[in-house]
Design a protein around this motif. Structure first.
Motif, PDB file in Angstrom:
ATOM      1  N   ALA A  19       0.836  -1.206   0.000  1.00 30.16           N
ATOM      2  CA  ALA A  19       0.000   0.000   0.000  1.00 30.16           C
ATOM      3  C   ALA A  19       0.866   1.249   0.000  1.00 30.16           C
ATOM      4  O   ALA A  19       0.564   2.227  -0.698  1.00 30.16           O
ATOM      5  N   ARG A  20       1.951   1.201   0.752  1.00 32.51           N
ATOM      6  CA  ARG A  20       2.861   2.349   0.805  1.00 32.51           C
ATOM      7  C   ARG A  20       3.512   2.564  -0.561  1.00 32.51           C
ATOM      8  O   ARG A  20       3.642   3.686  -1.034  1.00 32.51           O
ATOM      9  N   ASP A  21       3.901   1.463  -1.219  1.00 34.81           N
ATOM     10  CA  ASP A  21       4.489   1.566  -2.552  1.00 34.81           C
ATOM     11  C   ASP A  21       3.484   2.112  -3.558  1.00 34.81           C
ATOM     12  O   ASP A  21       3.823   2.929  -4.403  1.00 34.81           O
ATOM     13  N   LEU A  22       2.256   1.631  -3.468  1.00 31.90           N
ATOM     14  CA  LEU A  22       1.216   2.138  -4.367  1.00 31.90           C
ATOM     15  C   LEU A  22       0.967   3.623  -4.133  1.00 31.90           C
ATOM     16  O   LEU A  22       0.779   4.390  -5.071  1.00 31.90           O
ATOM     17  N   PHE A  23       0.972   4.026  -2.861  1.00 37.59           N
ATOM     18  CA  PHE A  23       0.795   5.441  -2.539  1.00 37.59           C
ATOM     19  C   PHE A  23       1.948   6.268  -3.105  1.00 37.59           C
ATOM     20  O   PHE A  23       1.738   7.318  -3.709  1.00 37.59           O
ATOM     21  N   ALA A  24       3.179   5.764  -2.928  1.00 41.35           N
ATOM     22  CA  ALA A  24       4.353   6.484  -3.438  1.00 41.35           C
ATOM     23  C   ALA A  24       4.293   6.580  -4.956  1.00 41.35           C
ATOM     24  O   ALA A  24       4.580   7.635  -5.534  1.00 41.35           O
ATOM     25  N   GLU A  25       3.903   5.487  -5.612  1.00 42.16           N
ATOM     26  CA  GLU A  25       3.804   5.512  -7.072  1.00 42.16           C
ATOM     27  C   GLU A  25       2.730   6.506  -7.523  1.00 42.16           C
ATOM     28  O   GLU A  25       2.909   7.242  -8.486  1.00 42.16           O
ATOM     29  N   GLY A  26       1.600   6.529  -6.810  1.00 47.91           N
ATOM     30  CA  GLY A  26       0.540   7.488  -7.135  1.00 47.91           C
ATOM     31  C   GLY A  26       1.001   8.916  -6.935  1.00 47.91           C
ATOM     32  O   GLY A  26       0.699   9.798  -7.752  1.00 47.91           O
ATOM     33  N   LEU A  27       1.738   9.146  -5.861  1.00 50.49           N
ATOM     34  CA  LEU A  27       2.245  10.491  -5.585  1.00 50.49           C
ATOM     35  C   LEU A  27       3.232  10.920  -6.667  1.00 50.49           C
ATOM     36  O   LEU A  27       3.165  12.057  -7.159  1.00 50.49           O
ATOM     37  N   LEU A  28       4.114  10.009  -7.062  1.00 49.13           N
ATOM     38  CA  LEU A  28       5.059  10.328  -8.134  1.00 49.13           C
ATOM     39  C   LEU A  28       4.312  10.585  -9.444  1.00 49.13           C
ATOM     40  O   LEU A  28       4.662  11.481 -10.204  1.00 49.13           O
ATOM     41  N   GLY A  29       3.290   9.795  -9.710  1.00 47.25           N
ATOM     42  CA  GLY A  29       2.484  10.011 -10.909  1.00 47.25           C
ATOM     43  C   GLY A  29       1.784  11.350 -10.895  1.00 47.25           C
ATOM     44  O   GLY A  29       1.589  11.991 -11.927  1.00 47.25           O
ATOM     45  N   PHE A  30       1.412  11.793  -9.710  1.00 48.20           N
ATOM     46  CA  PHE A  30       0.760  13.094  -9.557  1.00 48.20           C
ATOM     47  C   PHE A  30       1.756  14.235  -9.756  1.00 48.20           C
ATOM     48  O   PHE A  30       1.439  15.252 -10.372  1.00 48.20           O
ATOM     49  N   LEU A  31       2.972  14.069  -9.246  1.00 48.21           N
ATOM     50  CA  LEU A  31       3.976  15.135  -9.308  1.00 48.21           C
ATOM     51  C   LEU A  31       4.666  15.242 -10.665  1.00 48.21           C
ATOM     52  O   LEU A  31       5.093  16.321 -11.058  1.00 48.21           O
TER      53      LEU A  31
END
Length: 135
Positions: A19-31
């Motif tokens: 979940a943390r990795d998915l969150f980080a990937e989503g955040l990177l995708g957002f940025l």
């Protein structure tokens, strides 16, 4: 106390890590799009700064030529000095923008590298849910 650092619900479990990795990937995708847009804007501003500097140089040269050609003594030196001061400030701003763009480029590179690393970890562990658009 040290055992509590970073401990949250599911922090040690594979599900919490995923979940943390998915969150980080989503955040990177957002940025990532914001970083690209900012880079494009900085590039456009730098180009206009170069153009402005060239115009200032041209105007200063023209003022010097006019001043030399005049029979009557016109004191254009203060205006030439103001133009040269403006040019100096434009160069300074351009250097600041160049440094910011370089930092942004490194950030973008690190984001891409981290995304690829996390994606490889998730693919290796089979962490993607079935039917995920990332695969």
């Amino acid at each position: 106390m040290a055992a509590l650092a970073g401990a949250g619900p599911g922090a040690g479990s594979p599900a919490g890590c995923g979940a943390r990795d998915l969150f980080a990937e989503g955040l990177l995708g957002f940025l990532r799009p914001a970083a690209r847009q900012l880079d494009a804007h900085v590039h456009a501003v730098r180009e206009s700064q170069v153009e402005l500097r060239e115009h200032i140089d041209s105007l200063a040269t023209e003022l010097c030529r006019i001043n030399e050609d005049q029979k009557a003594a016109l004191d254009l030196d203060p205006y030439v000095k103001k133009l040269l001061n403006a040019r100096r400030r434009v160069v300074l701003v351009n250097n600041i923008l160049q440094n910011a763009q370089e930092r942004l480029r490194r950030l973008h590179h690190n984001m891409a590298k981290e995304t690829a690393r996390r994606k490889a970890i998730l693919e290796a562990s089979g962490g993607y849910p079935q039917g995920s658009p990332s695969k």
